[in-house]
Design an enzyme around this catalytic site. Structure first.
Site, PDB file in Angstrom:
ATOM      1  N   GLY A  10       0.868  -1.183   0.000  1.00 10.78           N
ATOM      2  CA  GLY A  10       0.000   0.000   0.000  1.00 10.78           C
ATOM      3  C   GLY A  10       0.904   1.232   0.000  1.00 10.78           C
ATOM      4  O   GLY A  10       1.735   1.399   0.899  1.00 10.78           O
ATOM      5  N   GLY A  12      -0.241   4.462  -0.277  1.00 11.80           N
ATOM      6  CA  GLY A  12      -1.123   5.631  -0.166  1.00 11.80           C
ATOM      7  C   GLY A  12      -0.559   6.637   0.818  1.00 11.80           C
ATOM      8  O   GLY A  12       0.662   6.792   0.928  1.00 11.80           O
ATOM      9  N   ASP A  34       1.988  -1.550  -4.689  1.00 14.37           N
ATOM     10  CA  ASP A  34       0.622  -1.019  -4.766  1.00 14.37           C
ATOM     11  C   ASP A  34      -0.023  -1.524  -6.049  1.00 14.37           C
ATOM     12  O   ASP A  34       0.672  -1.870  -7.018  1.00 14.37           O
ATOM     13  CB  ASP A  34       0.621   0.520  -4.750  1.00 14.37           C
ATOM     14  CG  ASP A  34      -0.711   1.103  -4.265  1.00 14.37           C
ATOM     15  OD1 ASP A  34      -0.785   1.557  -3.103  1.00 14.37           O
ATOM     16  OD2 ASP A  34      -1.705   1.071  -5.042  1.00 14.37           O
ATOM     17  N   ARG A  83     -11.418   5.256   5.463  1.00 13.04           N
ATOM     18  CA  ARG A  83     -12.779   5.708   5.773  1.00 13.04           C
ATOM     19  C   ARG A  83     -13.090   7.033   5.125  1.00 13.04           C
ATOM     20  O   ARG A  83     -12.245   7.912   5.074  1.00 13.04           O
ATOM     21  CB  ARG A  83     -12.907   5.897   7.288  1.00 13.04           C
ATOM     22  CG  ARG A  83     -13.499   4.722   7.977  1.00 13.04           C
ATOM     23  CD  ARG A  83     -14.008   5.076   9.336  1.00 13.04           C
ATOM     24  NE  ARG A  83     -12.989   5.556  10.246  1.00 13.04           N
ATOM     25  CZ  ARG A  83     -13.278   6.069  11.433  1.00 13.04           C
ATOM     26  NH1 ARG A  83     -14.537   6.183  11.817  1.00 13.04           N
ATOM     27  NH2 ARG A  83     -12.325   6.469  12.235  1.00 13.04           N
ATOM     28  N   ASN A  96     -12.140  -4.371   2.455  1.00 18.46           N
ATOM     29  CA  ASN A  96     -10.742  -4.607   2.770  1.00 18.46           C
ATOM     30  C   ASN A  96     -10.380  -6.076   3.021  1.00 18.46           C
ATOM     31  O   ASN A  96      -9.217  -6.447   2.883  1.00 18.46           O
ATOM     32  CB  ASN A  96     -10.316  -3.734   3.954  1.00 18.46           C
ATOM     33  CG  ASN A  96     -10.134  -2.292   3.517  1.00 18.46           C
ATOM     34  OD1 ASN A  96     -10.113  -2.004   2.320  1.00 18.46           O
ATOM     35  ND2 ASN A  96      -9.999  -1.381   4.455  1.00 18.46           N
ATOM     36  N   ILE A 119      -2.066  -2.389   9.400  1.00 13.95           N
ATOM     37  CA  ILE A 119      -2.670  -1.109   9.782  1.00 13.95           C
ATOM     38  C   ILE A 119      -4.087  -0.978   9.218  1.00 13.95           C
ATOM     39  O   ILE A 119      -4.935  -0.268   9.746  1.00 13.95           O
ATOM     40  CB  ILE A 119      -1.796   0.076   9.279  1.00 13.95           C
ATOM     41  CG1 ILE A 119      -0.374  -0.016   9.844  1.00 13.95           C
ATOM     42  CG2 ILE A 119      -2.423   1.416   9.646  1.00 13.95           C
ATOM     43  CD1 ILE A 119       0.537   1.155   9.482  1.00 13.95           C
ATOM     44  N   HIS A 176      -9.667  -1.383  18.376  1.00 10.17           N
ATOM     45  CA  HIS A 176      -9.464  -0.034  17.856  1.00 10.17           C
ATOM     46  C   HIS A 176     -10.836   0.558  17.564  1.00 10.17           C
ATOM     47  O   HIS A 176     -11.655  -0.077  16.945  1.00 10.17           O
ATOM     48  CB  HIS A 176      -8.644  -0.136  16.566  1.00 10.17           C
ATOM     49  CG  HIS A 176      -8.298   1.188  15.970  1.00 10.17           C
ATOM     50  ND1 HIS A 176      -7.876   2.253  16.716  1.00 10.17           N
ATOM     51  CD2 HIS A 176      -8.285   1.599  14.689  1.00 10.17           C
ATOM     52  CE1 HIS A 176      -7.620   3.268  15.916  1.00 10.17           C
ATOM     53  NE2 HIS A 176      -7.865   2.892  14.675  1.00 10.17           N
TER      54      HIS A 176
HETATM   55  O1  TXD Z   1      -5.027   2.891  13.677  1.00  4.04           O
HETATM   56  C1  TXD Z   1      -5.120   2.387  12.593  1.00  4.04           C
HETATM   57  N1  TXD Z   1      -4.914   1.085  12.431  1.00  4.04           N
HETATM   58  C2  TXD Z   1      -5.473   3.202  11.420  1.00  4.04           C
HETATM   59  C3  TXD Z   1      -5.932   2.525  10.231  1.00  4.04           C
HETATM   60  C4  TXD Z   1      -5.359   4.610  11.418  1.00  4.04           C
HETATM   61  C5  TXD Z   1      -5.583   5.320  10.266  1.00  4.04           C
HETATM   62  C6  TXD Z   1      -5.958   4.699   8.998  1.00  4.04           C
HETATM   63  N2  TXD Z   1      -6.155   3.304   9.084  1.00  4.04           N
HETATM   64  C7  TXD Z   1      -6.419   2.510   7.874  1.00  4.04           C
HETATM   65  O2  TXD Z   1      -5.203   2.361   7.139  1.00  4.04           O
HETATM   66  C8  TXD Z   1      -7.352   3.110   6.865  1.00  4.04           C
HETATM   67  O3  TXD Z   1      -8.694   2.950   7.260  1.00  4.04           O
HETATM   68  C9  TXD Z   1      -7.006   2.279   5.647  1.00  4.04           C
HETATM   69  O4  TXD Z   1      -7.665   1.024   5.712  1.00  4.04           O
HETATM   70  C10 TXD Z   1      -5.501   2.049   5.770  1.00  4.04           C
HETATM   71  C11 TXD Z   1      -4.639   2.858   4.821  1.00  4.04           C
HETATM   72  O5  TXD Z   1      -4.853   4.231   5.010  1.00  4.04           O
HETATM   73  P1  TXD Z   1      -4.266   5.316   3.964  1.00  4.04           P
HETATM   74  O6  TXD Z   1      -4.652   6.632   4.478  1.00  4.04           O
HETATM   75  O7  TXD Z   1      -2.846   5.029   3.649  1.00  4.04           O
HETATM   76  O8  TXD Z   1      -5.150   4.971   2.691  1.00  4.04           O
HETATM   77  P2  TXD Z   1      -4.858   5.310   1.144  1.00  4.04           P
HETATM   78  O9  TXD Z   1      -4.116   6.578   1.008  1.00  4.04           O
HETATM   79  O10 TXD Z   1      -6.140   5.142   0.412  1.00  4.04           O
HETATM   80  O11 TXD Z   1      -3.868   4.141   0.684  1.00  4.04           O
HETATM   81  C12 TXD Z   1      -4.275   2.819   0.512  1.00  4.04           C
HETATM   82  C13 TXD Z   1      -3.481   2.265  -0.644  1.00  4.04           C
HETATM   83  C14 TXD Z   1      -3.795   2.949  -1.982  1.00  4.04           C
HETATM   84  O12 TXD Z   1      -2.595   3.441  -2.573  1.00  4.04           O
HETATM   85  C15 TXD Z   1      -4.411   1.819  -2.822  1.00  4.04           C
HETATM   86  O13 TXD Z   1      -4.070   1.907  -4.201  1.00  4.04           O
HETATM   87  C16 TXD Z   1      -3.760   0.602  -2.188  1.00  4.04           C
HETATM   88  O14 TXD Z   1      -3.794   0.871  -0.791  1.00  4.04           O
HETATM   89  N3  TXD Z   1      -4.446  -0.649  -2.460  1.00  4.04           N
HETATM   90  C17 TXD Z   1      -3.782  -1.808  -2.597  1.00  4.04           C
HETATM   91  N4  TXD Z   1      -2.462  -2.088  -2.529  1.00  4.04           N
HETATM   92  C18 TXD Z   1      -2.109  -3.353  -2.731  1.00  4.04           C
HETATM   93  N5  TXD Z   1      -2.979  -4.351  -2.999  1.00  4.04           N
HETATM   94  C19 TXD Z   1      -4.310  -4.111  -3.066  1.00  4.04           C
HETATM   95  N6  TXD Z   1      -5.174  -5.107  -3.338  1.00  4.04           N
HETATM   96  C20 TXD Z   1      -4.753  -2.785  -2.869  1.00  4.04           C
HETATM   97  N7  TXD Z   1      -5.982  -2.189  -2.896  1.00  4.04           N
HETATM   98  C21 TXD Z   1      -5.780  -0.876  -2.634  1.00  4.04           C
END
Ligand code: TXD
Length: 317
Positions: A10, A12, A34, A83, A96, A119, A176
């Protein structure tokens, strides 16, 4: 000694911040995976280009091919969907779970000896899915939430008392999210527990209750402000603290989501408790005594996680 290899699944908001922190802290080389390999490759190159300015040599690549994570020492998983306003963490469950299933396969095949930090939300269920599907030993698969929740709690307490965040410790456990359980009697300023600080007139029970509520809603507060996406700086910093404790065998005591095997009267699912993280992964689970009220809050939090796991199983994903 060769540099450590850290794979980020990931690329992001959190993934990019993780890579930046790994560079700044010189923890190792980075592979970012990614489903949008261009994003991963672009961020990796951009961050690597800050190395000459900041003085780090970490090598960073972005990829859409799992074979690139081969032999990783640490894998940090943020893949999935964040979210949006109005969405609960649980709404993310279906979306997810599919993503985490693919990630588990990739880790199983290419990095079975890694220490894995999940995460992705809903955290306690996703880390369980990741461990079950990857087949990695439970002590090597942990979830990040408690370090973040307790960091938020520490900040709000420090602001209330007008003291440095460094001198505030906080003790948070449970799942969480809304059912998170902050234990105020184990939360301190320089070792002095919060209930004593109330007696000393430093604050009031009402103010502490408000801080506890704000902490439990800490993620939601940021989601609302950002309007698109969720928190990423503090979550990334929190996961790095866990990775660092493993890589440097620091044996820090950190609240992490781990598989319980009878501790706290709970069995075979992941929830947040304080643990020692060292070179062996989760080396020890700290089991504290609860008051009846604390036990009820913890059990309620566990029930919420177990319900989500049951919902997940019912989906048959
Ligand atoms: O306390 C905690 N655990 C958290 C959790 C605190 C804050 C955010 N938390 C969760 O982390 C949030 O609810 C998300 O489920 C994750 C990732 O958060 P982020 O802000 O980094 O999300 P982004 O910017 O959308 O990035 C997710 C990336 C994005 O680049 C997608 O293209 C990629 O995940 N993605 C994938 N990568 C690999 N393989 C697959 N299948 C895939 N699907 C999406």
């Amino acid at each position: 000694m060769a540099r450590k290899k850290i794979a980020l699944i990931g690329a992001g908001n959190i993934g990019g911040t993780l890579a930046h922190l790994i560079g700044l802290k010189e923890l190792g080389d980075v592979v970012m995976f990614d489903v949008f390999p261009g994003v991963a490759a672009g961020k990796a190159l951009d961050i690597m280009q800050s190395g000459p300015v900041d003085g780090f040599d970490s090598h960073m690549v972005g990829t859409g091919d799992y074979s690139a994570i081969e032999g990783a020492d640490v894998v940090i998983v943020t893949a999935g969907f964040p979210r949006m306003p109005g969405m609960s963490r649980d709404d993310l469950l279906t979306k997810n779970a599919g993503v985490i299933g693919q990630v588990a396969e990739g880790i199983k095949q290419y990095a079975p000896n890694a220490f894995v930090i999940c995460i992705t939300n809903p955290l306690d269920v996703m880390v369980w899915v990741l461990q079950q599907r990857s087949g990695l030993p439970a002590e090597k698969v942990v979830g990040m939430a408690g370090v973040l929740d307790s960091s938020r709690f520490r900040l709000f307490l420090a602001q209330e008392f007008g003291v440095s965040v460094e001198d505030v410790t906080a003790f948070v456990l449970g799942g969480h999210g809304d059912t998170m359980v902050p234990l105020t009697r184990y939360s301190t300023v320089a070792g002095v527990p919060v209930p004593d600080l109330i007696k000393m007139g430093w604050t009031t029970q009402e103010k502490i209750d408000a801080i506890v509520a704000r902490t439990a809603n800490g993620g939601g507060e940021i989601v609302k402000l950002l309007e698109r996406g969720s928190a990423f700086y503090a979550p990334a910093a929190s996961a790095i603290a866990m990775a660092e404790s493993y890589l440097l065998d620091k044996k820090r005591v950190l609240p992490c989501a781990v598989m319980l095997n009878g501790e706290y009267g709970q069995d075979q699912f992941y929830v947040g408790v304080p643990v020692v993280i060292g070179a062996g992964g989760v080396e020890k689970i700290m089991e504290v005594e609860f008051t009846a009220e604390e036990k009820a809050a913890f059990d309620k939090s566990c029930d919420a996680v177990k319900k989500l796991i049951a919902d997940f199983k019912a989906l048959g994903v």
